[in-house]
Design a protein around this motif. Structure first.
Motif, PDB file in Angstrom:
ATOM      1  N   ASP A  65       0.835  -1.208   0.000  1.00  0.00           N
ATOM      2  CA  ASP A  65       0.000   0.000   0.000  1.00  0.00           C
ATOM      3  C   ASP A  65       0.869   1.257   0.000  1.00  0.00           C
ATOM      4  O   ASP A  65       0.596   2.221  -0.729  1.00  0.00           O
ATOM      5  N   THR A  66       1.925   1.242   0.803  1.00  0.00           N
ATOM      6  CA  THR A  66       2.832   2.390   0.856  1.00  0.00           C
ATOM      7  C   THR A  66       3.533   2.594  -0.487  1.00  0.00           C
ATOM      8  O   THR A  66       3.703   3.727  -0.949  1.00  0.00           O
ATOM      9  N   LEU A  67       3.926   1.500  -1.136  1.00  0.00           N
ATOM     10  CA  LEU A  67       4.579   1.595  -2.442  1.00  0.00           C
ATOM     11  C   LEU A  67       3.638   2.158  -3.509  1.00  0.00           C
ATOM     12  O   LEU A  67       4.090   2.763  -4.490  1.00  0.00           O
ATOM     13  N   ASN A  68       2.343   1.960  -3.327  1.00  0.00           N
ATOM     14  CA  ASN A  68       1.366   2.468  -4.292  1.00  0.00           C
ATOM     15  C   ASN A  68       1.056   3.950  -4.102  1.00  0.00           C
ATOM     16  O   ASN A  68       0.518   4.590  -5.016  1.00  0.00           O
ATOM     17  N   LEU A  69       1.367   4.497  -2.940  1.00  0.00           N
ATOM     18  CA  LEU A  69       0.967   5.865  -2.627  1.00  0.00           C
ATOM     19  C   LEU A  69       1.565   6.922  -3.562  1.00  0.00           C
ATOM     20  O   LEU A  69       0.850   7.849  -3.966  1.00  0.00           O
ATOM     21  N   PRO A  70       2.847   6.852  -3.949  1.00  0.00           N
ATOM     22  CA  PRO A  70       3.358   7.872  -4.877  1.00  0.00           C
ATOM     23  C   PRO A  70       2.582   7.922  -6.186  1.00  0.00           C
ATOM     24  O   PRO A  70       2.289   9.008  -6.711  1.00  0.00           O
ATOM     25  N   GLY A  71       2.208   6.757  -6.728  1.00  0.00           N
ATOM     26  CA  GLY A  71       1.400   6.733  -7.945  1.00  0.00           C
ATOM     27  C   GLY A  71       0.015   7.296  -7.708  1.00  0.00           C
ATOM     28  O   GLY A  71      -0.546   8.004  -8.560  1.00  0.00           O
ATOM     29  N   ASP A  72      -0.570   6.991  -6.532  1.00  0.00           N
ATOM     30  CA  ASP A  72      -1.880   7.549  -6.189  1.00  0.00           C
ATOM     31  C   ASP A  72      -1.815   9.071  -6.132  1.00  0.00           C
ATOM     32  O   ASP A  72      -2.706   9.766  -6.645  1.00  0.00           O
ATOM     33  N   ILE A  73      -0.758   9.587  -5.510  1.00  0.00           N
ATOM     34  CA  ILE A  73      -0.610  11.039  -5.370  1.00  0.00           C
ATOM     35  C   ILE A  73      -0.494  11.699  -6.743  1.00  0.00           C
ATOM     36  O   ILE A  73      -1.134  12.727  -7.013  1.00  0.00           O
ATOM     37  N   ALA A  74       0.308  11.092  -7.623  1.00  0.00           N
ATOM     38  CA  ALA A  74       0.466  11.652  -8.971  1.00  0.00           C
ATOM     39  C   ALA A  74      -0.875  11.699  -9.695  1.00  0.00           C
ATOM     40  O   ALA A  74      -1.226  12.707 -10.336  1.00  0.00           O
ATOM     41  N   ASN A  75      -1.662  10.626  -9.592  1.00  0.00           N
ATOM     42  CA  ASN A  75      -2.966  10.605 -10.254  1.00  0.00           C
ATOM     43  C   ASN A  75      -3.958  11.556  -9.583  1.00  0.00           C
ATOM     44  O   ASN A  75      -4.776  12.184 -10.261  1.00  0.00           O
ATOM     45  N   ASN A  76      -3.897  11.676  -8.243  1.00  0.00           N
ATOM     46  CA  ASN A  76      -4.734  12.661  -7.555  1.00  0.00           C
ATOM     47  C   ASN A  76      -4.497  14.057  -8.121  1.00  0.00           C
ATOM     48  O   ASN A  76      -5.441  14.825  -8.364  1.00  0.00           O
ATOM     49  N   LEU A  77      -3.227  14.393  -8.330  1.00  0.00           N
ATOM     50  CA  LEU A  77      -2.882  15.719  -8.850  1.00  0.00           C
ATOM     51  C   LEU A  77      -3.368  15.885 -10.281  1.00  0.00           C
ATOM     52  O   LEU A  77      -3.899  16.946 -10.646  1.00  0.00           O
ATOM     53  N   LEU A  78      -3.213  14.847 -11.097  1.00  0.00           N
ATOM     54  CA  LEU A  78      -3.683  14.920 -12.482  1.00  0.00           C
ATOM     55  C   LEU A  78      -5.208  15.065 -12.549  1.00  0.00           C
ATOM     56  O   LEU A  78      -5.746  15.636 -13.494  1.00  0.00           O
TER      57      LEU A  78
END
Length: 243
Positions: A65-78
């Motif tokens: 879950d922690t490893l997925n968070l940077p990708g989640d953040i990038a998509n949240n911003l997009l």
């Protein structure tokens, strides 16, 4: 080029509750392959993960879950969902700091829940249509839009691109073990769909589309753009091998 062709296939508008499956004969062949892989390889492997002590499995899930968070953040911003991006950023910082590099989910313990997303949802927010239903080898149920999203998320994954090769490979292994754990956790549901239903392909397709549309509609009532259903569904297809 293939991603562009898939996006082009998403352009045609359709009934948000309809099942758009023009490739059904080919999809059914892939479904048969996925069932065979699940029966002979993934299912047994998931049972092996299932015997691992629960605290270890939980720790691996937290790391994934922690490893997925940077990708989640990038998509949240997009998606211009700045509040979600902020919450995921806080969650990442808290778990890395107080959760021993993400081994423990300290964030959830203090009420800081994650806001998972993906590039498929980003395309949805940008107005890209769902496109035809697809069943992908090993990855299972998808749509043209979500297939493009999966490709983009994989190629531009911040963790894989930022870490050295050895650490990036370790991250992939952790994610794989976590997904096998999901397969074991949802085994009763997945097995009933794949091996007990009269038409496992049609059942898997229906459940996937219902779950995905509900997720993208963020709980809106049926009739919303690409939303369906009044209740949340458990999605057994989080595991890419649970077709």
């Amino acid at each position: 080029m293939s991603a562009c062709l898939l996006l082009a296939a998403c352009a045609a508008p359709s009934d948000p509750d309809a099942i758009n499956d023009p490739f059904e004969p080919a999809n059914r062949k892939v479904h048969g392959l996925n069932k065979a892989v699940d029966r002979t390889l993934v299912g047994p492997a998931s049972k092996g993960v299932g015997i691992v002590p629960e605290p270890v499995k939980r720790g691996i899930g937290n790391l994934a879950d922690t490893l997925n968070l940077p990708g989640d953040i990038a998509n949240n911003l997009l998606q211009l969902r700045l509040a979600d991006a902020g919450q995921n950023t806080l969650r990442l910082g808290v778990n890395l700091t107080f959760g021993v590099a993400g081994l423990f989910d300290f964030s959830s313990a203090i009420g800081l829940e994650g806001k998972p997303t993906d590039f498929g949802e980003t395309l949805h927010v940008w107005g890209v249509g769902e496109g035809p239903y697809l069943e992908l080898p090993l990855a299972g149920p998808s749509t043209a839009r979500d297939t493009v999203g999966m490709i983009v998320d994989t190629v531009f994954d911040p963790v894989s691109n930022a870490l050295p090769v050895r650490e990036a490979n370790a991250a992939r292994i952790i994610r794989l073990i976590s997904r096998l754990g999901d397969r074991d956790r949802f085994s009763a549901t997945v097995d009933s769909i794949l091996y007990e239903s009269a038409d496992s392909y049609a059942q898997a397709r229906l459940l996937y589309l219902q779950n995905r549309r509900f997720q993208l509609a963020r709980g809106k009532a049926a009739g919303s753009a690409e939303g369906a259903g009044d209740d949340a569904f458990i999605d057994p297809y989080e595991d890419p091998y649970a077709e």
